[in-house]
Design a protein around this motif. Structure first.
Motif, PDB file in Angstrom:
ATOM      1  N   VAL A  17      14.876  29.449 -18.231  1.00  0.00           N
ATOM      2  CA  VAL A  17      14.172  28.900 -17.068  1.00  0.00           C
ATOM      3  C   VAL A  17      13.452  27.616 -17.445  1.00  0.00           C
ATOM      4  N   MET A  18      12.842  27.603 -18.610  1.00  0.00           N
ATOM      5  CA  MET A  18      12.094  26.428 -19.062  1.00  0.00           C
ATOM      6  C   MET A  18      13.014  25.239 -19.316  1.00  0.00           C
ATOM      7  N   VAL A  19      14.173  25.504 -19.909  1.00  0.00           N
ATOM      8  CA  VAL A  19      15.063  24.425 -20.336  1.00  0.00           C
ATOM      9  C   VAL A  19      15.967  23.962 -19.191  1.00  0.00           C
ATOM     10  N   ARG A  20      16.405  24.910 -18.350  1.00  0.00           N
ATOM     11  CA  ARG A  20      17.236  24.583 -17.181  1.00  0.00           C
ATOM     12  C   ARG A  20      18.499  23.807 -17.554  1.00  0.00           C
ATOM     13  N   GLY A  21      19.082  24.144 -18.709  1.00  0.00           N
ATOM     14  CA  GLY A  21      20.343  23.527 -19.098  1.00  0.00           C
ATOM     15  C   GLY A  21      20.233  22.144 -19.700  1.00  0.00           C
ATOM     16  N   ASP A  22      19.016  21.664 -19.953  1.00  0.00           N
ATOM     17  CA  ASP A  22      18.838  20.317 -20.502  1.00  0.00           C
ATOM     18  C   ASP A  22      19.392  20.207 -21.912  1.00  0.00           C
ATOM     19  N   THR A 145       9.920  14.137 -31.266  1.00  0.00           N
ATOM     20  CA  THR A 145      11.381  14.058 -31.213  1.00  0.00           C
ATOM     21  C   THR A 145      12.039  15.417 -31.427  1.00  0.00           C
ATOM     22  N   LEU A 146      11.511  16.221 -32.333  1.00  0.00           N
ATOM     23  CA  LEU A 146      12.164  17.475 -32.701  1.00  0.00           C
ATOM     24  C   LEU A 146      12.269  18.452 -31.534  1.00  0.00           C
ATOM     25  N   GLU A 147      11.397  18.334 -30.550  1.00  0.00           N
ATOM     26  CA  GLU A 147      11.481  19.225 -29.388  1.00  0.00           C
ATOM     27  C   GLU A 147      12.724  18.954 -28.547  1.00  0.00           C
ATOM     28  N   HIS A 148      13.392  17.815 -28.808  1.00  0.00           N
ATOM     29  CA  HIS A 148      14.618  17.456 -28.084  1.00  0.00           C
ATOM     30  C   HIS A 148      15.890  17.889 -28.810  1.00  0.00           C
ATOM     31  N   THR A 196       8.267  20.199 -20.042  1.00  0.00           N
ATOM     32  CA  THR A 196       8.712  18.833 -19.782  1.00  0.00           C
ATOM     33  C   THR A 196      10.231  18.756 -19.864  1.00  0.00           C
ATOM     34  N   PRO A 197      10.892  18.052 -18.937  1.00  0.00           N
ATOM     35  CA  PRO A 197      12.350  17.915 -19.008  1.00  0.00           C
ATOM     36  C   PRO A 197      12.822  17.401 -20.361  1.00  0.00           C
ATOM     37  N   HIS A 198      13.935  17.961 -20.828  1.00  0.00           N
ATOM     38  CA  HIS A 198      14.584  17.612 -22.095  1.00  0.00           C
ATOM     39  C   HIS A 198      13.888  18.192 -23.325  1.00  0.00           C
ATOM     40  N   HIS A 199      12.849  19.012 -23.126  1.00  0.00           N
ATOM     41  CA  HIS A 199      12.263  19.738 -24.249  1.00  0.00           C
ATOM     42  C   HIS A 199      13.000  21.061 -24.392  1.00  0.00           C
ATOM     43  N   VAL A 200      13.762  21.204 -25.466  1.00  0.00           N
ATOM     44  CA  VAL A 200      14.555  22.417 -25.672  1.00  0.00           C
ATOM     45  C   VAL A 200      14.026  23.288 -26.803  1.00  0.00           C
ATOM     46  N   GLN A 201      13.012  22.805 -27.519  1.00  0.00           N
ATOM     47  CA  GLN A 201      12.359  23.583 -28.567  1.00  0.00           C
ATOM     48  C   GLN A 201      10.875  23.701 -28.235  1.00  0.00           C
ATOM     49  N   HIS A 202      10.292  24.832 -28.606  1.00  0.00           N
ATOM     50  CA  HIS A 202       8.883  25.078 -28.284  1.00  0.00           C
ATOM     51  C   HIS A 202       8.230  25.798 -29.456  1.00  0.00           C
ATOM     52  N   TRP A 203       7.136  25.237 -29.946  1.00  0.00           N
ATOM     53  CA  TRP A 203       6.460  25.821 -31.111  1.00  0.00           C
ATOM     54  C   TRP A 203       4.972  25.996 -30.887  1.00  0.00           C
ATOM     55  N   ARG A 204       4.475  27.125 -31.377  1.00  0.00           N
ATOM     56  CA  ARG A 204       3.045  27.211 -31.669  1.00  0.00           C
ATOM     57  C   ARG A 204       2.816  26.458 -32.980  1.00  0.00           C
ATOM     58  N   MET A 205       1.567  26.149 -33.261  1.00  0.00           N
ATOM     59  CA  MET A 205       1.270  25.362 -34.460  1.00  0.00           C
ATOM     60  C   MET A 205       1.708  26.108 -35.724  1.00  0.00           C
TER      61      MET A 205
END
Length: 249
Positions: A17-22, A145-148, A196-205
């Protein structure tokens, strides 16, 4: 909150749902709309200068510290976008040569046009994993950048950052879940749960630090220290510095 570091059940459930295929990779940037959207997102950051200034100040302070501890001469910026941050760092460090790359032609053209007066930074379109860029740089930077980066290339991408760096690596990503919460508070991206659009990775610190530490320990044979920053809890900034190189002038 990331499949490569902290693979929680809830994140797996809501990630689609968050990524929506980006995707935003070397193939996707051939699409004019993807590139236009990415540049629009970069430009939109200027509306929030009162917030992003805290991030920028941390990056400037980090470079000042690295410079004090070592005699750096070359910096590679991977994923520079339109070069707004690295150009200021270059202007503050005129004796250091900066080389900044991105996979988006249009972004590089904007950077070359806007910062042509800063002679110690060179911008070039390049695919960090696929092209021959630099075999070695004193400092390698990879900011927001790495979130993309897609799953199958993420670890090789981070490994190459550390393999290329002689002295230090500086990386930053949005800090989750605060980043998504902040978007929801400003009534943005509700259908993506604030992502945010095009963010395909998600990290806690902690999970991002764990991934990077594991790779640094595998790639670097020498000891290193890690400096952590989190401006306004919206970003995770990690600085990896080799002790035997960075502390010797």
């Amino acid at each position: 909150m990331n499949n490569m570091g902290n693979s929680s059940f809830w994140h797996k459930l809501i990630r689609s749902v968050m990524v929506r295929g980006d995707v935003q990779n070397i193939e996707s940037v051939a699409c004019k709309k993807v590139v236009a959207d990415a540049i629009q997102l970069e430009n939109s950051k200027k509306q929030f200068r009162f917030i992003t200034k805290y991030y920028d100040q941390n990056i400037y302070q980090i470079f000042s510290r690295i410079n004090q501890q070592s005699n750096i001469k070359t910096v590679l910026d991977v994923g520079t976008a339109m070069g707004d941050v690295i150009s200021t760092v270059a202007a503050q460090n005129p004796r250091v040569n900066f080389f900044a790359i991105d996979i988006m032609d249009e972004a590089i053209e904007i950077a070359q046009r806007n910062y042509c007066g800063i002679t110690n930074v060179k911008f070039k379109k390049a695919n960090f994993l696929g092209d021959s860029v630099m075999s070695c740089a004193d400092v390698v930077v990879c900011l927001q950048t790495l979130e993309h980066i897609e799953d199958h290339t993420l670890i090789p991408f981070i490994e190459k950052l550390f393999k290329t760096a002689r002295c230090a690596v500086v990386v930053s990503v949005p800090r989750e879940p605060y980043w998504c919460f902040a978007n929801l508070l400003r009534l943005k991206y509700w259908s993506r749960l604030g992502n945010t659009p095009h963010h395909v990775q998600h990290w806690r610190m902690q999970s991002f630090e764990k991934v990077c530490r594991n790779i640094a320990s595998q790639v670097w044979t020498s000891k290193y220290e890690v400096v952590k920053k989190s401006p306004l809890h919206l970003w995770t900034i990690l600085v990896f510095m080799k002790e035997d190189v960075c502390h010797a002038k």
